[in-house]
Design an enzyme around this catalytic site. Structure first.
Site, PDB file in Angstrom:
ATOM      1  CE  LYS A   1       8.267   4.302  -5.250  1.00  0.00           C
ATOM      2  NZ  LYS A   1       7.305   3.650  -4.357  1.00  0.00           N
TER       3      LYS A   1
ATOM      4  CB  CYS B   1      10.026  -3.552  -0.789  1.00  0.00           C
ATOM      5  SG  CYS B   1       8.251  -3.626  -0.964  1.00  0.00           S
TER       6      CYS B   1
END
Lengths: 118, 375
Positions: free
Chosen positions: B201, B332
């Site tokens: 990320k 999520c």
């Protein structure tokens, strides 16, 4: 513009033929946890064949159109014949190519229908 | 900037707005990993030959790079598989050993599942109390620095100060997955005990992450994965653990990936990370669309929204037709979506390669979506 969202799919999504609940029918339901598609199907069987079938729930255009078209199609079929149906037939019914991610949406209706009287 | 990323050579029209899921990879990172794999792909720590020593040196040098990158020179760096892995290591490497029945952990219901589910499981196993508010009984606080759905920025330094007023020994573990790669992170300034993040990320490869921890906290941990590399001595029936952080790095690690992470850190050193302008532009442009309900506040360059009358999946599929990549679903964060009262949202998250033109294309795409679904 786009073949996935062709008129027929949008039409079934916006103006479904089979939305509702069959009173005193056999019921089954399923949800796709990944996206929130939820489906409840109720069916009345007479002389071994599907007489009435309706659905309740919410979800993406593909899943809703597919189940509406599917319920049109299964009237007059037996539950055994329905259990033999495959995902490929759903795609043929929709008349579009589906990516693996969207296949799950399209098959949801059939999955629930197969649970009826299981 | 886009020309530093080879994926844009292959897909010049790509409007990639899913950096929250993973960032694209710059050529320098790919090259550095390639170099390891082509030129010195030996195992680390194990060989006494030159290739192994070079691999070991490159690998270990990344530890110091990480410490410097997040201003955590006085702590320790454990290489993990990613943020989820790191948070699980805190839960079952630290929590299992140091928490007792009746102890309270504070969690957030708006968190990513990786910073929620491990604590639920730990609480079940150790009979702990789960709470969403700090109290005198709170022994552990788990929180993200930047939220992955709403993009909220938590003032960790302030939160830690307040938490330590109530309990000076409280363990604070921070999910930094959405923070690194978007802003300068200063773990010691924030006074956190553990900080977990992922390489992929922050323009690094997948399969690698970091758990940074204060030295004394790492001393309090027990390994949860056993085998080669983490031992000191092994006899027939029992073994002792290695002294350093290696005791949390059993087995051959993702060597190329750690080296790739190092390359990403080196690359980011020369880049000023500041998303405020594009975050504001994204927020303002989405606000102009009356059929879009944006749940994010524009604090960071993340926007999660619903389009009136159109399911998130349909939005994402239609945008995909125009080479715009967004995410649709619950990201999520199921409890958060329950709180928002929606089944699924469309999430747009900006990376270093995104421009205002990308945002403009998104807006045009959303208008198109609305037109297709017009009643």
């Amino acid at each position: 513009m786009d073949d996935l969202y062709k008129e027929i799919i949008l039409e079934h999504y916006k103006n479904p033929n089979n939305r509702g609940k069959v009173e005193g029918g056999i019921e089954a339901e399923e949800a796709n946890m990944l996206c929130g598609d939820k489906l409840h199907i109720s069916v009345k069987v007479e002389k071994g064949k599907v007489k009435e079938a309706m659905f309740l729930g919410g979800g993406c255009a593909i899943s809703m159109a597919a189940v509406d078209m599917l319920l049109d199609k299964v009237k007059g079929m037996s539950l055994d014949e329905i259990k033999k149906m495959s995902g490929v037939e759903i795609e043929k019914m929709l008349g579009v190519d589906l990516t693996p991610a969207r296949k799950k949406c399209a098959y949801l209706g059939l999955e629930v229908l197969k649970k009826i009287g299981a | 900037m886009k020309n530093q990323f080879p994926i844009f050579k292959k897909y010049p029209d790509l409007v990639y707005l899913d950096s929250g899921a993973t960032t694209l990879k710059p050529q320098v990172v790919i090259d550095k990993m390639d170099e390891y794999m082509s030129e010195y792909s030996a195992n680390i720590h194990r060989g006494v030959y030159a290739l192994s020593e070079k691999a070991t040196e490159e690998y270990e040098s990344v530890r110091e790079k990480v410490k410097s990158f997040i201003d955590g020179e006085n702590g320790e760096v454990i290489f993990t598989k990613g943020t989820t892995d790191g948070l699980n290591l805190v839960a079952f490497g630290w929590g299992e050993k140091n928490l007792n029945e009746g102890d309270e952990i504070v969690i957030g219901l708006n968190e990513h599942h990786s910073n929620l589910v491990p604590w639920q499981e730990l609480a079940k196993r150790k009979k702990l109390v789960l709470s969403t508010e700090l109290s005198e009984n709170t022994k552990l606080l788990a929180i993200c620095q930047v939220g992955n759905v709403l993009g909220q920025i938590n003032d960790i330094e302030k939160i830690v100060k307040e938490a330590r007023k109530i309990n000076p020994d409280i363990l604070v573990v921070v999910d930094g997955a959405q923070a690194v790669g978007h802003r300068k992170v200063e773990v010691e300034k924030m006074d956190v005990d553990f900080y977990a993040f992922s390489g992929h990320k922050m323009y690094g490869p997948t399969g690698v992450g970091v758990l940074w921890g204060k030295k004394n906290r790492i001393e309090e941990m027990e390994p949860i994965t056993y085998g080669g590399g983490m031992i000191n001595e092994v006899s027939e029936l029992s073994s002792t653990w290695a002294k350093g952080v290696e005791r949390f790095e059993a087995g051959t690690p993702a060597i190329a990936e750690v080296i790739g992470l190092g390359a990403a850190i080196d690359w980011l050193k020369n880049i000023k990370l500041d998303e405020r302008e594009i975050a504001k532009y994204l927020f303002d442009e989405l606000k102009k669309l009356e059929f879009v309900k944006n749940f994010s506040s524009g604090e960071s360059a993340v926007a999660s929204f619903v389009v009136d009358g159109v399911h998130a999946h349909d939005v994402a599929t239609i945008l995909d037709r125009d080479n715009i990549a967004v995410r649709a679903g619950h990201h999520c964060a199921m409890p958060l979506h329950k709180m928002l009262g929606v089944e699924a949202t469309v999430r747009v998250s900006v990376g270093i390669y995104n421009t205002k033109e990308d945002v403009d294309k998104l807006i045009v795409g959303l208008i198109k979506v609305k037109n297709i679904f017009k009643a």
